[in-house]
Design an enzyme around this catalytic site. Structure first.
Site, PDB file in Angstrom:
ATOM      1  N   SER A 162       3.545  -2.351  10.850  1.00  0.00           N
ATOM      2  CA  SER A 162       5.074  -1.815  10.871  1.00  0.00           C
ATOM      3  C   SER A 162       5.841  -3.580  10.327  1.00  0.00           C
ATOM      4  O   SER A 162       6.102  -4.457  11.249  1.00  0.00           O
ATOM      5  CB  SER A 162       5.289  -1.793  11.999  1.00  0.00           C
TER       6      SER A 162
ATOM      7  N   ASN B 101       0.548  -1.194  -0.204  1.00  0.00           N
ATOM      8  CA  ASN B 101      -0.563  -0.083   0.239  1.00  0.00           C
ATOM      9  C   ASN B 101       0.899   1.333   0.076  1.00  0.00           C
ATOM     10  O   ASN B 101       1.556   1.742   1.011  1.00  0.00           O
ATOM     11  CB  ASN B 101      -0.615   0.124   1.425  1.00  0.00           C
ATOM     12  N   TRP B 102       1.335   1.552  -1.158  1.00  0.00           N
ATOM     13  CA  TRP B 102       2.042   2.852  -1.008  1.00  0.00           C
ATOM     14  C   TRP B 102       0.723   4.106  -0.942  1.00  0.00           C
ATOM     15  O   TRP B 102       1.816   5.043  -0.317  1.00  0.00           O
ATOM     16  CB  TRP B 102       2.128   3.175  -2.712  1.00  0.00           C
ATOM     17  N   LYS B 103       0.008   4.263  -0.513  1.00  0.00           N
ATOM     18  CA  LYS B 103      -0.422   5.601   0.379  1.00  0.00           C
ATOM     19  C   LYS B 103      -0.646   6.758  -0.582  1.00  0.00           C
ATOM     20  O   LYS B 103       0.024   6.819  -2.098  1.00  0.00           O
ATOM     21  CB  LYS B 103      -0.431   5.716   1.314  1.00  0.00           C
TER      22      LYS B 103
ATOM     23  N   GLY C 223       2.071   1.740  10.857  1.00  0.00           N
ATOM     24  CA  GLY C 223       3.166   2.705  10.595  1.00  0.00           C
ATOM     25  C   GLY C 223       3.510   3.814  11.502  1.00  0.00           C
ATOM     26  O   GLY C 223       4.021   4.969  11.984  1.00  0.00           O
TER      27      GLY C 223
ATOM     28  N   HIS D 299      -9.463   0.628   4.796  1.00  0.00           N
ATOM     29  CA  HIS D 299      -8.702   1.429   5.276  1.00  0.00           C
ATOM     30  C   HIS D 299      -8.116   1.979   6.789  1.00  0.00           C
ATOM     31  O   HIS D 299      -9.386   2.316   6.846  1.00  0.00           O
ATOM     32  CB  HIS D 299      -7.497   1.143   4.205  1.00  0.00           C
TER      33      HIS D 299
ATOM     34  N   GLY E 135       2.333  -1.067   4.706  1.00  0.00           N
ATOM     35  CA  GLY E 135       2.601   0.326   3.935  1.00  0.00           C
ATOM     36  C   GLY E 135       4.239   0.620   3.965  1.00  0.00           C
ATOM     37  O   GLY E 135       4.659   0.458   2.559  1.00  0.00           O
ATOM     38  N   GLY E 136       4.329   1.044   4.734  1.00  0.00           N
ATOM     39  CA  GLY E 136       6.094   1.736   5.225  1.00  0.00           C
ATOM     40  C   GLY E 136       7.437   1.254   3.759  1.00  0.00           C
ATOM     41  O   GLY E 136       7.880   1.641   2.533  1.00  0.00           O
TER      42      GLY E 136
ATOM     43  N   GLU F  19      -7.210   4.663   8.110  1.00  0.00           N
ATOM     44  CA  GLU F  19      -6.856   5.393   7.547  1.00  0.00           C
ATOM     45  C   GLU F  19      -8.046   6.212   6.360  1.00  0.00           C
ATOM     46  O   GLU F  19      -8.517   7.477   6.998  1.00  0.00           O
ATOM     47  CB  GLU F  19      -5.576   6.127   6.707  1.00  0.00           C
TER      48      GLU F  19
ATOM     49  N   GLU G   7      -5.309  -5.634  10.400  1.00  0.00           N
ATOM     50  CA  GLU G   7      -4.475  -4.192  10.815  1.00  0.00           C
ATOM     51  C   GLU G   7      -4.544  -3.754  11.820  1.00  0.00           C
ATOM     52  O   GLU G   7      -5.239  -2.473  11.894  1.00  0.00           O
ATOM     53  CB  GLU G   7      -4.377  -3.198   9.473  1.00  0.00           C
TER      54      GLU G   7
HETATM   55  C1  PEP Z   1      -0.737   0.174   6.102  1.00  0.00           C
HETATM   56  O1  PEP Z   1      -0.993   1.332   5.353  1.00  0.00           O
HETATM   57  O2  PEP Z   1      -0.990  -0.768   6.167  1.00  0.00           O
HETATM   58  C2  PEP Z   1       0.051  -0.768   6.988  1.00  0.00           C
HETATM   59  C3  PEP Z   1       0.317  -1.819   7.228  1.00  0.00           C
HETATM   60  O3  PEP Z   1       1.296   0.217   7.658  1.00  0.00           O
HETATM   61  P1  PEP Z   1       2.491   0.089   7.900  1.00  0.00           P
HETATM   62  O4  PEP Z   1       3.510  -0.975   6.784  1.00  0.00           O
HETATM   63  O5  PEP Z   1       3.671   1.552   7.218  1.00  0.00           O
HETATM   64  O6  PEP Z   1       2.608   0.170   9.077  1.00  0.00           O
END
Ligand code: PEP
Length: 252
Positions: free
Chosen positions: A214, A10-12, A174, A96, A235-236, A98, A168
């Site tokens: 994470s 997920n590049w956001k 994040g 998600h 994500g990151g 967010e 999640e």
């Molecule tokens: C996400 O946004 O779905 C996510 C899991 O982010 P991160 O890996 O950065 O915690």
């Protein structure tokens, strides 16, 4: 029951067109490193075509990060499910945290989007997860149960079978705080049980449940050995080919 593990990035709202092309090209070129793991890239919608071209001809799949539930109409700024499909998306992330916390999405919204995605032939990656306050208040099971039942209300067993679910925990997204493999497995098992009630145990056994929050190459292996964890929503760490593929390798 063997399920094919699935790792999605997920590049956001990150990267620019050149960097999106570069990252997608690198992941596609090295996708064999992920073995049998299904890889999905979910770039910002404006870069779907660029990324789709970069991964074209590879095993890597494309996904959207969000969509509207209506097919077309006066919805300024929104993207229809068929538009994602038109650009080659096979997946779409829905609900998600967010989207839920920053953009007011509810289980009802997610439910409508899930049905619309399925009707357009997209595979929804339906996200659920509790906040830190909810976990500390011993409400994780109740919250996740409400989210799953609400987000998947009215789906037929055939539709449930097509889904990917992402657990999640909001406190792990994040933040660098990853759920312990035991904490994650416990909720994944709960989700599989809920899917069993919504559809059937046989259907639930086929549904892939990703963990997200994470995930990094150095913590993925301990998550990957859990019986109900079938991949990761990243994500990151999905913004670097080495890290993304390192995570995928742990699930291979
Ligand atoms: C996400 O946004 O779905 C996510 C899991 O982010 P991160 O890996 O950065 O915690």
């Amino acid at each position: 029951m063997s399920r094919r593990n699935i790792v999605a990035g997920n590049w956001k709202m990150n990267l620019d067109r050149a960097k999106a092309r570069e990252l997608a090209t690198a992941v596609a070129a090295r996708s064999a490193e992920a073995g049998s793991v299904e890889l999905v890239l979910c770039p910002p919608a404006v870069y779907l075509e660029t990324v789709g071209n970069a991964i074209g001809g590879s095993e890597v799949a494309l996904g959207g990060q969000n969509m509207h539930d209506k097919a077309s109409g006066a919805f300024t700024g929104e993207i229809a499910p068929s538009m994602l499909a038109d650009l080659g998306s096979r997946f779409v992330i829905l609900g998600h945290s967010e989207r839920r916390t920053l953009f007011g999405e509810t289980d009802t919204t997610v439910n409508a989007k899930t049905k619309a995605a399925l009707a357009s032939g997209l595979t929804p990656i339906v996200c659920v997860g509790e906040t830190l306050e909810e976990r500390e208040g011993n409400r994780t099971q109740a919250v996740v149960t409400t989210q799953i039942n609400g987000s998947l209300a009215g789906l037929s067993p055939t539709d449930v079978e097509k889904l990917v679910i992402a657990y999640e925990p909001v406190w792990a997204i994040g933040t660098g705080k990853v759920a312990t493999p035991q904490q994650a497995q416990e909720v994944h098992a709960l989700i599989r049980g809920l899917l069993g009630s919504l559809a059937s145990p046989a259907v639930a056994a086929k549904v892939r449940i990703q963990y997200g929050g994470s995930v990094k190459p150095d913590n993925a292996a301990d998550l990957a050995v859990q019986p109900d964890i079938d991949g990761a929503l990243v994500g990151g760490a999905s913004l670097k080919a080495d890290d993304f593929l390192g995570i995928a390798k742990a699930f291979a």
